[in-house]
Each structure stands twice: as C-alpha cells, then as structure tokens.
Design an enzyme around this catalytic site. Sequence first.
Site, short mmCIF file in Angstrom:
data_model
loop_
_atom_site.label_atom_id
_atom_site.label_comp_id
_atom_site.label_asym_id
_atom_site.label_seq_id
_atom_site.Cartn_x
_atom_site.Cartn_y
_atom_site.Cartn_z
N SER A 213 0.85 -1.19 0.00
CA SER A 213 0.00 0.00 0.00
C SER A 213 0.88 1.24 0.00
O SER A 213 2.07 1.16 -0.34
CB SER A 213 -0.94 -0.03 1.21
N ASN A 214 0.34 2.36 0.36
CA ASN A 214 1.11 3.61 0.44
C ASN A 214 0.47 4.47 1.52
O ASN A 214 -0.65 4.19 1.96
CB ASN A 214 1.12 4.30 -0.94
N PRO A 215 1.16 5.55 1.95
CA PRO A 215 0.64 6.31 3.11
C PRO A 215 -0.44 7.34 2.78
O PRO A 215 -0.70 8.22 3.60
CB PRO A 215 1.89 7.01 3.65
#
Length: 400
Positions: A213-215
């Site tokens: 995922s990513n932030p």
Amino acid sequence: MLAGKRIILGVTGGIAAYKAVYLLRDFQKAGAEVRVTMTPSATRFVGSETFAALSRNEVAVEVFNDTEPGKNWTKHIHWGEWADLFVIAPCTANTLSKIVHGQSDNMLTSTLLAARCPILICPTMDGEMYESSSVSKNLKEAGELGFYILEPDTGYLASGLDAIGRLPEPDAIIKRSAEIIKDHQIQGPLTGKKVIVTAGPTREFIDPVRFISNPSSGKMGIAMAEAARALGADITLLHGPIKEPIPDRLQTEQFITADDLFEMMKEHQNAEIVIMAAAVADFKPDSSSDKKIKKQGSGSSLKIDLTETPDILAWLGNQKKENQILIGFAMETENLIENAHTKLKKKNLNWICANQLNSEGSGFEGDTNTIHLLGPDTQKEFTGQKSEIASKILSEIFDL
Ligand code: CTP
C-alpha cells in the site's frame, strides 16, 4: 429528483404509522436511501424490525445504547448531518409540540434538532385534535420556524369519524419532498452534475495479513469532494482504507484493492466529472496466498512476483465520454512538470494536479500541499491548506 438522495423518515406514535411502511417503499422506488427513526410509542403500532428490514438499515429509537453504554451515542448528530431531507410522517400532536419547543427527549427529536437539512412535518391526528387551538398554534409556529408542513387529508379516521387529520397518500408526500429537495439544492456552477472523486490508498494483499500500500491519507480527495459539493455537485466519494474522518454529508463507497476500484468506476463511468485523487497501487502480487505465509527461519528470503494493476484513469481516458472532464493527480519525486505533462497526454485527461513528494509542506499525510495544475495550455501553482487548494483548483478549472 429523489434519486440518490438521503431521507430520514421519522415515524411517531399514531395509527397511520403503518402507512409509513408504504411511504418508505415509495421513497426507495424513487431511488432515495432511507433511514428510519421512530419514537418509542410508534413501535407500539409497527415493529421497528419491519422498517429495519425494508430500509436495510438499523432503526434508531433510543439515543443511548443500553447494550453497549457510551458507544455510538452521537448517532443523532451523524444522522442529522447525513440527511438531505427529514420527513416526519405521521407526526403526532405530541411530537409537533416538542419540535416547536425545541425538546430533544428521544432519538427522533434529537436527530431533528441536529439536522441541517429541510424538515417536512406531516401532522396526522384523529377527531378534533388537529383543529384544537394548541395544535393550530404549534403548526403556525412550526411554519414560522422554517419547517415545511403538509396539511393532512380529510376522510375516514380510525375513530370512525369523517374529519381532517388523515396522513396524505405516499404520492403526495413524495411529490412535496421532491419539491423541497429541489428548492434546497446548492445552487452553483456544478449543480446537477454527477461527480466522482476517489481518495486514499489501495491495498494489494500478499496473504491475509500483509499487503502492499502507500501512506495516502485521503485528505486531498476529501477536500476535492467537499469543494465540488460546495459548488452544487452531486458527489460520490470512492475511498480506500483511511483514518481521516469523512463528513457524513458526503455519499461514499469504499474500495480496498485497485481491482475493486476499477469495478466501481465501471459503474460510474458516465459521471460528468471524475477527480482521481486516489493513490492506486501500480502493482499487485501475482497471486495472493489465502493462508499466512510462514517464515522459514535462518535468514531465508521470499520473492514476490508483482503484476501491474489496471490503470483506471487511462481506461477512462481511452473511452472518454463527450463533454466528460477527467482530472488526474500525479505524485512525483523528480521531473514533476515533465512527467505530469506526459501523464496528462497519455491518459487523455483534461487536467492533472501534480505534486512533488519530497518538497516541504507537500505530500501524503499533511494538511498542506503545493499543487501544480496543468491543462493543455495552462500551468498554475497553488500552495496552502488542502481545502483551500481544492477550491482554487476547481475555480481555475471551471473558470469561476
Ligand atoms: N491511476 C489509476 N490507476 C492506476 C494508477 C494510477 O487510475 N493503476 C491514476 C491515479 O489515481 C492518478 C493518476 O493515475 O490520478 C496518476 O497516478 P500516478 O501513480 O502518479 O502515475 P502512474 O500512471 O501510476 O505512473 P507512475 O507510477 O509510473 O508515475
């Protein structure tokens, strides 16, 4: 007019409560989403399960949660913010009196006080009650306070009398509701326009407990949705797993993976405006294990093969509808403007909002950003709070 609108149906304790069941169905047939709140005495006429099953939503009767004290007791506030219209049908003399005097002693009256939407009261009572001096006074005051009133019908009443006090037929209530919603639409340059905004990250699962995922916090997407709503747009926010609170007034659908979002977008592909602020993962594991992958110990390694996710925005750009406006986002670590221009052309977009990940005050989780808005012949830079930038971007795009 009622399609996609959110209606709270308030049911109070009169014999006409059974007719509210038909009203609920007719609101749904008109495309509205309905939540029901009942006064405790209304449940003596119709069981809350009937409304729960038909509305496919919980029915709110009590403000306080006796089974889990302290939990979820602000529901009346969230519901009040959620609704486009609050209809009280039937409305007894007792509830009418409470409304006029600002009382909030049950879920219905509390939600009513918290509501920011227009409120339609359908007074329904038997015998001489409707024409009593106190009910007449309360109705007059309710009108002066800004509540909408739908006069009851005259006819056969439960007591056997033939008098004024019957709940109007569902058709009449639906018609009046649609008129009120129309009158209350936010008037702006995007009024009546169907707008899809995406926000937040996707999760691409390696096994049941691990994902790529990513932030992304979803803040920029939510800000874009709020800004478009303020211009009158009919917004649906598609969002990934985010912690950021989403205002209840926004209509939402949640995705987890890029594939989920792709399927949702196919459903919404005819939207007049698409604002693609989601941070969609570009890769997903070739295959996802349905059992947790165990480590082998002694420093063993694990290789995961990745495959590209569908490029949803490129797919939309490829089959762009006439007059459709596609707005993309680009997060870059280098060659910001050049890369963003390439994406603008390659994905057949009208606009792209580019931001540099490693510059101060920009990026995933903060409240501020610097966006370079690029169109075929435009380049503008906006810095500030994400909410301010969102309004500026839309002002530039729609020439406001
Ligand atoms: N996007 C998309 N589907 C994907 C990847 C991205 O719809 N699978 C959208 C994003 O929501 C964004 C735009 O495309 O609006 C650009 O995303 P970005 O990740 O910056 O660019 P990519 O096209 O993925 O290219 P790269 O990662 O190589 O920079």
